[in-house]
Write an enzyme that holds these catalytic residues in place. Structure first.
Site, mmCIF file in Angstrom:
data_model
loop_
_atom_site.group_PDB
_atom_site.id
_atom_site.type_symbol
_atom_site.label_atom_id
_atom_site.label_comp_id
_atom_site.label_asym_id
_atom_site.label_seq_id
_atom_site.Cartn_x
_atom_site.Cartn_y
_atom_site.Cartn_z
ATOM 1 N N ARG A 81 37.640 29.577 -60.310
ATOM 2 C CA ARG A 81 38.489 28.421 -59.993
ATOM 3 C C ARG A 81 37.681 27.150 -60.208
ATOM 4 O O ARG A 81 36.611 26.983 -59.621
ATOM 5 C CB ARG A 81 38.965 28.508 -58.538
ATOM 6 C CG ARG A 81 39.765 27.310 -58.098
ATOM 7 C CD ARG A 81 40.176 27.414 -56.622
ATOM 8 N NE ARG A 81 40.743 26.153 -56.202
ATOM 9 C CZ ARG A 81 40.360 25.463 -55.131
ATOM 10 N NH1 ARG A 81 39.414 25.935 -54.340
ATOM 11 N NH2 ARG A 81 40.917 24.314 -54.832
ATOM 12 N N HIS A 125 40.919 17.617 -57.322
ATOM 13 C CA HIS A 125 39.953 17.905 -56.269
ATOM 14 C C HIS A 125 39.252 16.597 -55.911
ATOM 15 O O HIS A 125 38.054 16.436 -56.111
ATOM 16 C CB HIS A 125 38.957 18.973 -56.730
ATOM 17 C CG HIS A 125 38.217 19.630 -55.604
ATOM 18 N ND1 HIS A 125 38.129 21.003 -55.468
ATOM 19 C CD2 HIS A 125 37.520 19.118 -54.564
ATOM 20 C CE1 HIS A 125 37.407 21.296 -54.393
ATOM 21 N NE2 HIS A 125 37.018 20.163 -53.837
ATOM 22 N N GLU A 170 43.020 20.709 -50.833
ATOM 23 C CA GLU A 170 42.805 20.107 -49.519
ATOM 24 C C GLU A 170 43.320 18.665 -49.438
ATOM 25 O O GLU A 170 42.550 17.720 -49.233
ATOM 26 C CB GLU A 170 41.327 20.167 -49.152
ATOM 27 C CG GLU A 170 40.810 21.597 -49.042
ATOM 28 C CD GLU A 170 39.381 21.684 -48.519
ATOM 29 O OE1 GLU A 170 38.727 20.631 -48.332
ATOM 30 O OE2 GLU A 170 38.911 22.818 -48.285
ATOM 31 N N ASN A 300 41.945 27.638 -47.654
ATOM 32 C CA ASN A 300 40.508 27.366 -47.560
ATOM 33 C C ASN A 300 40.112 27.420 -46.090
ATOM 34 O O ASN A 300 40.755 26.767 -45.251
ATOM 35 C CB ASN A 300 40.176 25.983 -48.116
ATOM 36 C CG ASN A 300 40.491 25.850 -49.593
ATOM 37 O OD1 ASN A 300 40.898 26.805 -50.247
ATOM 38 N ND2 ASN A 300 40.293 24.666 -50.129
ATOM 39 N N TYR A 302 36.704 27.598 -43.200
ATOM 40 C CA TYR A 302 35.277 27.565 -42.882
ATOM 41 C C TYR A 302 34.986 27.815 -41.405
ATOM 42 O O TYR A 302 34.070 28.553 -41.077
ATOM 43 C CB TYR A 302 34.676 26.219 -43.317
ATOM 44 C CG TYR A 302 34.661 26.039 -44.805
ATOM 45 C CD1 TYR A 302 33.633 26.560 -45.577
ATOM 46 C CD2 TYR A 302 35.702 25.384 -45.463
ATOM 47 C CE1 TYR A 302 33.623 26.423 -46.964
ATOM 48 C CE2 TYR A 302 35.707 25.241 -46.843
ATOM 49 C CZ TYR A 302 34.665 25.771 -47.589
ATOM 50 O OH TYR A 302 34.673 25.647 -48.959
ATOM 51 N N GLU A 377 38.850 29.037 -50.951
ATOM 52 C CA GLU A 377 37.502 28.607 -50.593
ATOM 53 C C GLU A 377 37.097 29.285 -49.301
ATOM 54 O O GLU A 377 37.872 29.342 -48.341
ATOM 55 C CB GLU A 377 37.386 27.096 -50.384
ATOM 56 C CG GLU A 377 37.386 26.254 -51.630
ATOM 57 C CD GLU A 377 37.119 24.778 -51.311
ATOM 58 O OE1 GLU A 377 36.430 24.480 -50.300
ATOM 59 O OE2 GLU A 377 37.603 23.926 -52.073
#
Length: 477
Positions: A81, A125, A170, A300, A302, A377
């Site tokens: 990606r 992005h 995002e 995504n 984290y 991600e």
């Protein structure tokens, strides 16, 4: 982790990928007609990035892409990606394309396909052409229409060879870190403008989706990647803390998945932000435009977010993990306090909690039943250094990946339709306002020589990609 979880297998067609973004790796910022984006301007503004570092050279992927693709193939990746630099393709953000800019991406796609790697294109992005920011940026409605024009150009150029497309990465960061807290480009601190930006990013997605579909074969997939937050209350039984969760969930998640998936913004979002904006920029027909049927959804993840009602008598730093600023990225949420969740942390200060990824997947399986999901991600920053033999051992990242991929597999076993996983990131790179301080890559980059060295996490992930199973964790000690 139970032993049985260490030997689980993934579906045969599961994509094993890695992800990058244009400004973080390409460099060559003044070559072949490319003009400045907001991140060029921001990173060259004194005090905005660690050490005043920029993406001018980054890791020089623009000139080294063939070697980087060969490295992906050596690692056994089946998907990659990457994002397109808008100002490399359309330098002013409007008008005809610069073909030499598109040619770079044509060559990159051809190289990937020649190595059996499935390309996934992200159109945006975070690197808005500076001329569009000068005209008002994402708070201006016209930017959404400029994005649709750009999407049409790229779709026509690459749609015959690229099947997987992502409109925006995002958008929360673009809107709220860019226009509310100011820790990301363009560095503005206007809460009302950030909410306008969020709406116009949603509108850009809808218009861009239509443009892509008009330009490409019907077989192609169009998605969006959201950094949806897993928001938890400090005290689960406290009504005030649950109200804080509702507010942050609306600002982190509902502001995007409401119109994208359900064709409406949450009424609670309107109520929570009524002191900031009247939302009069949401025009008739906008929600219908935004609510295009998606072919897939990118998630995504984290770290989770822990909140409570704020104590009006106590004012301290805002520990939400989104950078230091006197301005909040949460419009209308001054009555919410953020807390560090317990446990081990990465170099970003983010708590490691793989269960949050399972929770996120489960939520969107409910929110959008039948919609394929991709983890677009997931990864961690650590202070990686070569040893005396030049090898880079990163057992912490190996453990991070093992834990999170185990939760992906558990979600699949629970019935979630997760089709692939893109590790963030393929390479150490320019980490936005943190400059080159934070290393997320599975491949170590010596920034002086730009030499690439796969870390032990890359080798572990390579084995997972080749076998479809998670290798056991190496013994430490």
């Amino acid at each position: 982790m139970p032993e049985s979880a260490q030997s689980v297998t993934f579906p045969p067609a599961f994509l094993w990928g890695a992800a990058t973004s244009a400004y973080q790796i390409e460099g060559a910022v003044r070559e072949d007609g490319r003009t400045p984006s907001i991140w060029d301007t921001f990173s060259h503004t004194p005090g905005k990035t660690a050490g005043g570092e920029t993406g001018d050279i980054a890791v020089d992927h623009y000139h080294r892409y063939r070697d980087d693709v060969a490295l992906m193939a050596e690692l056994g990746l089946t998907a990659y990606r990457f994002s397109i630099s808008w100002s490399r393709v359309q330098p002013t953000g409007r008008g005809p394309a610069v073909q030499v800019g598109l040619d770079f991406y044509r060559r990159l796609v051809d190289e990937l396909l020649a190595h059996g790697i499935k390309p996934a294109v992200t159109l945006y992005h975070w690197d808005l052409p500076q001329e569009l920011e000068d005209a008002g940026g994402w708070p201006e409605r016209d930017t959404a229409f400029r994005f649709a024009e750009y999407a049409q150009i790229v779709g026509e150029a690459l749609g015959d060879r690229v099947e997987n497309w992502i409109t925006l990465n995002e958008p929360w960061c673009s809107a709220f870190l860019g226009y509310a807290s100011g820790v990301h480009a363009p560095g503005r601190t206007d809460p009302a403008a950030s909410l306008r930006a969020a709406h116009h990013l949603n509108l850009a997605h809808g218009l861009g989706t239509s443009a892509l579909r008009s330009a490409m074969p019907a077989r192609n997939s169009v998605a969006i990647s959201l950094n949806s937050s897993v928001v938890r209350p400090l005290s689960p039984g406290d009504p005030a803390d649950l109200a804080a969760v509702r507010k942050i969930d609306d600002l982190a998640n509902g502001v995007f998945h409401g119109p994208l998936l359900h064709g409406a913004y949450p009424e609670t979002l309107f109520a929570a932000t009524s002191s900031v904006t009247d939302w009069s920029y949401v025009l008739d027909g906008d929600l219908r435009t935004i609510n295009q049927p998606l072919d897939a959804l990118g998630l995504n993840y984290y770290t989770p977010t822990l909140v409570s009602a704020a104590d009006a008598q106590v004012r301290g730093p805002r520990t939400d993990g989104h950078g230091a600023s006197d301005h909040s990225p949460w419009p209308g949420a001054d009555d919410v306090a953020f807390h560090q969740t317990p446990g081990e942390r990465t170099e970003m200060g983010w708590t490691i909690d793989p269960t949050g990824l399972h929770e996120l997947i489960t939520r969107y399986t409910r929110e959008a039943p039948g919609l394929p999901l991709y983890i677009t991600e997931n990864g961690a920053a650590y202070d990686d250094k070569p040893d005396s033999d030049g090898r880079v051992h990163d057992p912490e990242r190996v453990a991070y990946l093992h834990g999170h991929l185990s939760e992906v597999r558990r979600a699949i076993a629970d019935g979630a339709d997760v089709r692939g996983y893109y590790l963030w990131s393929l390479l150490d790179n320019f980490e936005w306002a943190y400059g080159y301080e934070k290393r997320f890559g599975a491949v170590y980059v010596d920034y002086a020589t730009l030499t690439r060295t796969p870390k032990s996490s890359a080798l572990w992930y390579s084995q997972a990609a080749r076998t479809g199973t998670l290798p056991t964790l190496p013994t430490v000690g």
